[in-house]
Design a protein around this motif. Structure first.
Motif, PDB file in Angstrom:
ATOM      1  N   MET A 102       0.803  -1.218   0.000  1.00  0.00           N
ATOM      2  CA  MET A 102       0.000   0.000   0.000  1.00  0.00           C
ATOM      3  C   MET A 102       0.838   1.270   0.000  1.00  0.00           C
ATOM      4  O   MET A 102       0.299   2.366  -0.187  1.00  0.00           O
ATOM      5  CB  MET A 102      -0.942   0.006   1.206  1.00  0.00           C
ATOM      6  CG  MET A 102      -2.032  -1.051   1.169  1.00  0.00           C
ATOM      7  SD  MET A 102      -3.223  -0.778  -0.187  1.00  0.00           S
ATOM      8  CE  MET A 102      -2.571  -1.885  -1.455  1.00  0.00           C
ATOM      9  N   VAL A 103       2.144   1.147   0.178  1.00  0.00           N
ATOM     10  CA  VAL A 103       2.993   2.338   0.219  1.00  0.00           C
ATOM     11  C   VAL A 103       3.081   3.027  -1.143  1.00  0.00           C
ATOM     12  O   VAL A 103       2.873   4.252  -1.229  1.00  0.00           O
ATOM     13  CB  VAL A 103       4.397   2.000   0.764  1.00  0.00           C
ATOM     14  CG1 VAL A 103       5.316   3.213   0.676  1.00  0.00           C
ATOM     15  CG2 VAL A 103       4.303   1.509   2.205  1.00  0.00           C
ATOM     16  N   PRO A 104       3.372   2.314  -2.246  1.00  0.00           N
ATOM     17  CA  PRO A 104       3.433   3.009  -3.542  1.00  0.00           C
ATOM     18  C   PRO A 104       2.144   3.739  -3.914  1.00  0.00           C
ATOM     19  O   PRO A 104       2.203   4.919  -4.289  1.00  0.00           O
ATOM     20  CB  PRO A 104       3.771   1.872  -4.525  1.00  0.00           C
ATOM     21  CG  PRO A 104       4.533   0.881  -3.703  1.00  0.00           C
ATOM     22  CD  PRO A 104       3.860   0.906  -2.358  1.00  0.00           C
ATOM     23  N   PRO A 105       0.943   3.109  -3.805  1.00  0.00           N
ATOM     24  CA  PRO A 105      -0.266   3.884  -4.134  1.00  0.00           C
ATOM     25  C   PRO A 105      -0.534   5.024  -3.167  1.00  0.00           C
ATOM     26  O   PRO A 105      -1.137   6.032  -3.545  1.00  0.00           O
ATOM     27  CB  PRO A 105      -1.391   2.837  -4.095  1.00  0.00           C
ATOM     28  CG  PRO A 105      -0.864   1.704  -3.301  1.00  0.00           C
ATOM     29  CD  PRO A 105       0.617   1.690  -3.545  1.00  0.00           C
ATOM     30  N   ALA A 106      -0.092   4.897  -1.924  1.00  0.00           N
ATOM     31  CA  ALA A 106      -0.253   5.996  -0.964  1.00  0.00           C
ATOM     32  C   ALA A 106       0.588   7.199  -1.391  1.00  0.00           C
ATOM     33  O   ALA A 106       0.141   8.350  -1.297  1.00  0.00           O
ATOM     34  CB  ALA A 106       0.140   5.541   0.439  1.00  0.00           C
ATOM     35  N   ALA A 111       0.735  12.565  -4.058  1.00  0.00           N
ATOM     36  CA  ALA A 111       1.157  13.437  -5.154  1.00  0.00           C
ATOM     37  C   ALA A 111      -0.045  14.091  -5.823  1.00  0.00           C
ATOM     38  O   ALA A 111       0.002  15.269  -6.216  1.00  0.00           O
ATOM     39  CB  ALA A 111       1.966  12.641  -6.172  1.00  0.00           C
ATOM     40  N   GLU A 112      -1.150  13.339  -5.953  1.00  0.00           N
ATOM     41  CA  GLU A 112      -2.364  13.900  -6.536  1.00  0.00           C
ATOM     42  C   GLU A 112      -2.965  14.964  -5.623  1.00  0.00           C
ATOM     43  O   GLU A 112      -3.443  16.003  -6.080  1.00  0.00           O
ATOM     44  CB  GLU A 112      -3.389  12.789  -6.785  1.00  0.00           C
ATOM     45  CG  GLU A 112      -3.062  11.883  -7.953  1.00  0.00           C
ATOM     46  CD  GLU A 112      -3.073  12.617  -9.284  1.00  0.00           C
ATOM     47  OE1 GLU A 112      -3.975  13.452  -9.497  1.00  0.00           O
ATOM     48  OE2 GLU A 112      -2.169  12.370 -10.108  1.00  0.00           O
ATOM     49  N   VAL A 147      -5.170   4.895   7.412  1.00  0.00           N
ATOM     50  CA  VAL A 147      -4.293   3.727   7.489  1.00  0.00           C
ATOM     51  C   VAL A 147      -4.660   2.775   6.361  1.00  0.00           C
ATOM     52  O   VAL A 147      -5.833   2.413   6.203  1.00  0.00           O
ATOM     53  CB  VAL A 147      -4.430   3.003   8.845  1.00  0.00           C
ATOM     54  CG1 VAL A 147      -3.449   1.838   8.929  1.00  0.00           C
ATOM     55  CG2 VAL A 147      -4.209   3.971   9.995  1.00  0.00           C
ATOM     56  N   ALA A 148      -3.687   2.365   5.556  1.00  0.00           N
ATOM     57  CA  ALA A 148      -3.939   1.483   4.415  1.00  0.00           C
ATOM     58  C   ALA A 148      -3.123   0.205   4.542  1.00  0.00           C
ATOM     59  O   ALA A 148      -1.903   0.255   4.716  1.00  0.00           O
ATOM     60  CB  ALA A 148      -3.611   2.196   3.109  1.00  0.00           C
ATOM     61  N   ASP A 200      -6.437   0.830  -4.258  1.00  0.00           N
ATOM     62  CA  ASP A 200      -5.496   1.370  -5.236  1.00  0.00           C
ATOM     63  C   ASP A 200      -5.373   2.875  -5.024  1.00  0.00           C
ATOM     64  O   ASP A 200      -5.912   3.421  -4.055  1.00  0.00           O
ATOM     65  CB  ASP A 200      -5.952   1.041  -6.661  1.00  0.00           C
ATOM     66  CG  ASP A 200      -7.342   1.589  -6.968  1.00  0.00           C
ATOM     67  OD1 ASP A 200      -7.988   2.145  -6.047  1.00  0.00           O
ATOM     68  OD2 ASP A 200      -7.796   1.471  -8.122  1.00  0.00           O
ATOM     69  N   LYS A 201      -4.658   3.545  -5.919  1.00  0.00           N
ATOM     70  CA  LYS A 201      -4.474   4.989  -5.764  1.00  0.00           C
ATOM     71  C   LYS A 201      -5.814   5.713  -5.717  1.00  0.00           C
ATOM     72  O   LYS A 201      -6.032   6.592  -4.872  1.00  0.00           O
ATOM     73  CB  LYS A 201      -3.635   5.539  -6.921  1.00  0.00           C
ATOM     74  CG  LYS A 201      -3.390   7.039  -6.826  1.00  0.00           C
ATOM     75  CD  LYS A 201      -2.675   7.591  -8.047  1.00  0.00           C
ATOM     76  CE  LYS A 201      -3.596   7.786  -9.212  1.00  0.00           C
ATOM     77  NZ  LYS A 201      -2.973   8.520 -10.344  1.00  0.00           N
ATOM     78  N   ALA A 202      -6.727   5.326  -6.605  1.00  0.00           N
ATOM     79  CA  ALA A 202      -8.034   5.986  -6.646  1.00  0.00           C
ATOM     80  C   ALA A 202      -8.811   5.770  -5.352  1.00  0.00           C
ATOM     81  O   ALA A 202      -9.468   6.685  -4.853  1.00  0.00           O
ATOM     82  CB  ALA A 202      -8.838   5.469  -7.842  1.00  0.00           C
TER      83      ALA A 202
END
Length: 215
Positions: A102-106, A111-112, A147-148, A200-202
């Motif tokens: 979950m770290v990369p999509p977080a 960034a968004e 928390v993800a 996911d990121k969304a």
């Protein structure tokens, strides 16, 4: 000093409905003396295995099925301080505490949010047990915490964070947990399952915006 290397941590795609690894964080963190880690990428996985080999107690490292993130590998192995998270980004509006996959999509979600004029602290938790007490400090500064994790919500990282906040008397924060539901998840491509389950990121962006809009 046994080491458990737990492959297929979280969602595993087309392996089948009963093959998802979404209960391990919950039961492993209940075991006395257990050190439980989850890497954000293949480079950190190498350091975690090296750390486990140097550690004198039982250790579990859980990582997902599939390919790595494609990051560069450090030339030397290093011992990670047991129980220390990694502060990846500092912000003032929201604290994102993410574990493993979950770290990369977080980071992508943060960034968004930055483009919208919102800044988020992003923490790579790394250790579920022992849990870094500084998570409370990172969260106190923003007052809103997301928390993800790729584990069931019951007894997972989010539960551990809530327990930590309670133990240190942190009251004036709003916490939302993202994780897997209390059921067996159907099989399918991991990317599709994460999209459906909001991991996911969304999904992280949607939860973050809702949390920030709540006031």
């Amino acid at each position: 000093p046994v080491i458990f290397c737990i492959d297929r941590g979280g969602l595993v795609g087309e392996d089948g409905q009963t093959h998802h690894g979404h209960f391990d964080i919950t039961y492993l963190r209940s075991l006395p003396n257990m050190t439980l880690m989850a890497p954000k990428d293949e480079n950190e996985l190498r350091h975690m295995l090296f750390t486990a080999l140097k550690h004198t107690g039982p250790t579990a490292i859980r990582y997902p099925r599939g390919c790595g993130e494609g990051v560069a590998l450090d030339p030397e192995y290093k011992v990670l301080p047991i129980g220390e998270s990694e502060l990846l980004k500092e912000g003032k509006d929201l604290t994102l505490i993410a574990l493993g996959s979950m770290v990369p999509p977080a980071l992508e979600a943060a960034a968004e949010l930055e483009k919208e004029g919102l800044s988020a602290t992003v923490v790579n938790c790394r250790f579920v047990k022992p849990l870094d007490g500084r998570l409370a400090d990172y969260s106190r500064g923003t007052g809103k915490v997301l928390v993800a994790e790729e584990n069931i919500l019951q007894g997972g990282l989010g539960s551990a964070v809530l327990e930590l906040f309670n133990d240190v008397g942190l009251r004036d924060v709003t916490v939302r947990r993202l994780g897997l539901p209390d059921r067996f998840v159907e099989h399918g491509p991991v990317e599709v399952l994460r999209e459906v389950l909001g991991l996911d990121k969304a999904g992280i962006l949607k939860a973050a915006r809702a949390l920030l809009a709540a006031g």
